[in-house]
Motif scaffolding. Structure first.
Motif, PDB file in Angstrom:
ATOM      1  N   UNK A   1       0.816  -1.217   0.000  1.00 34.76           N
ATOM      2  CA  UNK A   1       0.000   0.000   0.000  1.00 34.76           C
ATOM      3  C   UNK A   1       0.855   1.276   0.000  1.00 34.76           C
ATOM      4  N   UNK A   2       1.958   1.244   0.698  1.00 33.56           N
ATOM      5  CA  UNK A   2       2.820   2.429   0.829  1.00 33.56           C
ATOM      6  C   UNK A   2       4.076   2.232  -0.002  1.00 33.56           C
ATOM      7  N   UNK A   3       4.570   3.327  -0.566  1.00 32.66           N
ATOM      8  CA  UNK A   3       5.810   3.297  -1.322  1.00 32.66           C
ATOM      9  C   UNK A   3       6.664   4.476  -0.912  1.00 32.66           C
ATOM     10  N   UNK A   4       7.902   4.194  -0.528  1.00 31.57           N
ATOM     11  CA  UNK A   4       8.830   5.263  -0.173  1.00 31.57           C
ATOM     12  C   UNK A   4       9.810   5.441  -1.328  1.00 31.57           C
ATOM     13  N   UNK A   5      10.068   6.686  -1.681  1.00 32.69           N
ATOM     14  CA  UNK A   5      10.972   6.987  -2.791  1.00 32.69           C
ATOM     15  C   UNK A   5      11.755   8.254  -2.469  1.00 32.69           C
ATOM     16  N   UNK A   6      12.714   8.565  -3.306  1.00 34.03           N
ATOM     17  CA  UNK A   6      13.559   9.725  -3.027  1.00 34.03           C
ATOM     18  C   UNK A   6      13.910  10.462  -4.291  1.00 34.03           C
ATOM     19  N   UNK A   7      14.232  11.717  -4.114  1.00 32.91           N
ATOM     20  CA  UNK A   7      14.764  12.541  -5.191  1.00 32.91           C
ATOM     21  C   UNK A   7      16.015  13.209  -4.631  1.00 32.91           C
ATOM     22  N   UNK A   8      17.159  12.643  -4.942  1.00 30.51           N
ATOM     23  CA  UNK A   8      18.396  13.158  -4.365  1.00 30.51           C
ATOM     24  C   UNK A   8      18.678  14.595  -4.789  1.00 30.51           C
ATOM     25  N   UNK A   9      18.264  14.957  -5.983  1.00 31.60           N
ATOM     26  CA  UNK A   9      18.513  16.315  -6.465  1.00 31.60           C
ATOM     27  C   UNK A   9      17.755  17.353  -5.640  1.00 31.60           C
ATOM     28  N   UNK A  10      16.639  16.923  -5.055  1.00 31.48           N
ATOM     29  CA  UNK A  10      15.815  17.839  -4.244  1.00 31.48           C
ATOM     30  C   UNK A  10      15.960  17.575  -2.746  1.00 31.48           C
ATOM     31  N   UNK A  11      16.832  16.641  -2.378  1.00 32.33           N
ATOM     32  CA  UNK A  11      16.978  16.258  -0.961  1.00 32.33           C
ATOM     33  C   UNK A  11      15.621  15.944  -0.339  1.00 32.33           C
ATOM     34  N   UNK A  12      14.815  15.200  -1.061  1.00 31.78           N
ATOM     35  CA  UNK A  12      13.443  14.949  -0.640  1.00 31.78           C
ATOM     36  C   UNK A  12      13.128  13.461  -0.700  1.00 31.78           C
ATOM     37  N   UNK A  13      12.444  12.997   0.326  1.00 32.97           N
ATOM     38  CA  UNK A  13      11.923  11.634   0.375  1.00 32.97           C
ATOM     39  C   UNK A  13      10.410  11.713   0.409  1.00 32.97           C
ATOM     40  N   UNK A  14       9.773  10.797  -0.288  1.00 26.42           N
ATOM     41  CA  UNK A  14       8.313  10.768  -0.381  1.00 26.42           C
ATOM     42  C   UNK A  14       7.762   9.486   0.229  1.00 26.42           C
ATOM     43  N   UNK A  15       6.574   9.584   0.764  1.00 26.49           N
ATOM     44  CA  UNK A  15       5.844   8.402   1.204  1.00 26.49           C
ATOM     45  C   UNK A  15       4.477   8.449   0.528  1.00 26.49           C
ATOM     46  N   UNK A  16       4.329   7.630  -0.500  1.00 27.55           N
ATOM     47  CA  UNK A  16       3.051   7.523  -1.192  1.00 27.55           C
ATOM     48  C   UNK A  16       2.210   6.492  -0.471  1.00 27.55           C
ATOM     49  N   UNK A  17       1.029   6.896  -0.053  1.00 26.95           N
ATOM     50  CA  UNK A  17       0.149   6.010   0.718  1.00 26.95           C
ATOM     51  C   UNK A  17      -1.150   5.822  -0.047  1.00 26.95           C
ATOM     52  N   UNK A  18      -1.383   4.593  -0.456  1.00 22.95           N
ATOM     53  CA  UNK A  18      -2.603   4.242  -1.179  1.00 22.95           C
ATOM     54  C   UNK A  18      -3.447   3.290  -0.338  1.00 22.95           C
ATOM     55  N   UNK A  19      -4.708   3.171  -0.691  1.00 20.05           N
ATOM     56  CA  UNK A  19      -5.571   2.257   0.045  1.00 20.05           C
ATOM     57  C   UNK A  19      -5.607   2.551   1.525  1.00 20.05           C
ATOM     58  N   UNK A  20      -5.679   3.836   1.878  1.00 19.53           N
ATOM     59  CA  UNK A  20      -5.603   4.213   3.285  1.00 19.53           C
ATOM     60  C   UNK A  20      -6.788   3.679   4.076  1.00 19.53           C
ATOM     61  N   UNK A  21      -6.507   3.341   5.321  1.00 16.49           N
ATOM     62  CA  UNK A  21      -7.500   2.790   6.227  1.00 16.49           C
ATOM     63  C   UNK A  21      -7.612   3.687   7.456  1.00 16.49           C
ATOM     64  N   UNK A  22      -8.730   3.653   8.144  1.00 18.94           N
ATOM     65  CA  UNK A  22      -8.858   4.469   9.363  1.00 18.94           C
ATOM     66  C   UNK A  22      -7.738   4.210  10.364  1.00 18.94           C
ATOM     67  N   UNK A  23      -7.245   3.003  10.418  1.00 17.31           N
ATOM     68  CA  UNK A  23      -6.161   2.694  11.362  1.00 17.31           C
ATOM     69  C   UNK A  23      -4.827   3.293  10.947  1.00 17.31           C
ATOM     70  N   UNK A  24      -4.762   3.885   9.780  1.00 19.09           N
ATOM     71  CA  UNK A  24      -3.551   4.608   9.368  1.00 19.09           C
ATOM     72  C   UNK A  24      -3.542   6.038   9.912  1.00 19.09           C
ATOM     73  N   UNK A  25      -4.622   6.451  10.530  1.00 21.10           N
ATOM     74  CA  UNK A  25      -4.701   7.793  11.098  1.00 21.10           C
ATOM     75  C   UNK A  25      -3.633   7.984  12.165  1.00 21.10           C
ATOM     76  N   UNK A  26      -2.807   9.010  11.989  1.00 19.47           N
ATOM     77  CA  UNK A  26      -1.689   9.257  12.907  1.00 19.47           C
ATOM     78  C   UNK A  26      -0.967  10.523  12.479  1.00 19.47           C
ATOM     79  N   UNK A  27      -0.072  10.975  13.329  1.00 19.04           N
ATOM     80  CA  UNK A  27       0.908  11.977  12.917  1.00 19.04           C
ATOM     81  C   UNK A  27       2.095  11.223  12.342  1.00 19.04           C
ATOM     82  N   UNK A  28       2.489  11.597  11.136  1.00 18.70           N
ATOM     83  CA  UNK A  28       3.591  10.944  10.450  1.00 18.70           C
ATOM     84  C   UNK A  28       4.829  11.828  10.524  1.00 18.70           C
TER      85      UNK A  28
END
Length: 133
Positions: A67-94
């Motif tokens: 469901x989740x995919x983590x990726x990065x863009x080194x040129x932007x010093x950025x990491x992403x967390x793509x979250x699909x199929x979210x469920x109520x139990x995923x509710x949180x501070x990330x």
């Protein structure tokens, strides 16, 4: 000064998607792992995913696999967390987090699981994700 800043949180219905971003500065981005944690009310902070910026290896907690995919863009010093199929139990501070220099390249602990929150030295302020049912 090491800085991590998350963005992209919000409210989404169950089954929906969100993408979190973590912009990092103040350290050699390519040489560190970036970890995603989450903390729901009344619960411990738990590891969600990790990416090794040196070799691109990714790791996930069991409930995030597929469901989740983590990726990065080194040129932007950025990491992403793509979250699909979210469920109520995923509710949180990330949070995105990075370890200190000694363990900077290690996503996994000696037991083979994601490194715990107390193994991180640097933290962002967090992004709230709320999934409604």
């Amino acid at each position: 000064e090491v800085r991590l800043e998350e963005s992209g949180g919000g409210l989404v219905q169950a089954g929906g998607s969100l993408r979190l971003s973590c912009v990092a500065s103040g350290f050699t981005f390519d040489d560190y792992t970036i970890n995603w944690f989450r903390q729901a009310p009344g619960k411990d902070r738990e590891g969600v995913a990790c990416i090794s910026n040196s070799d691109g290896e990714t790791y996930y907690r069991e409930s995030a696999k597929g469901r989740f995919t983590v990726s990065k863009d080194n040129a932007k010093n950025t990491v992403y967390l793509q979250m699909n199929g979210l469920k109520p139990e995923d509710t949180a501070v990330y949070y995105c987090a990075a370890p200190g220099p000694i363990t900077r390249r290690q996503c996994l602990s000696r037991t083979g699981s994601l490194r715990p929150y107390y193994g991180m030295d640097y933290w962002g302020k967090g992004a709230l994700v709320t999934v409604s049912s």
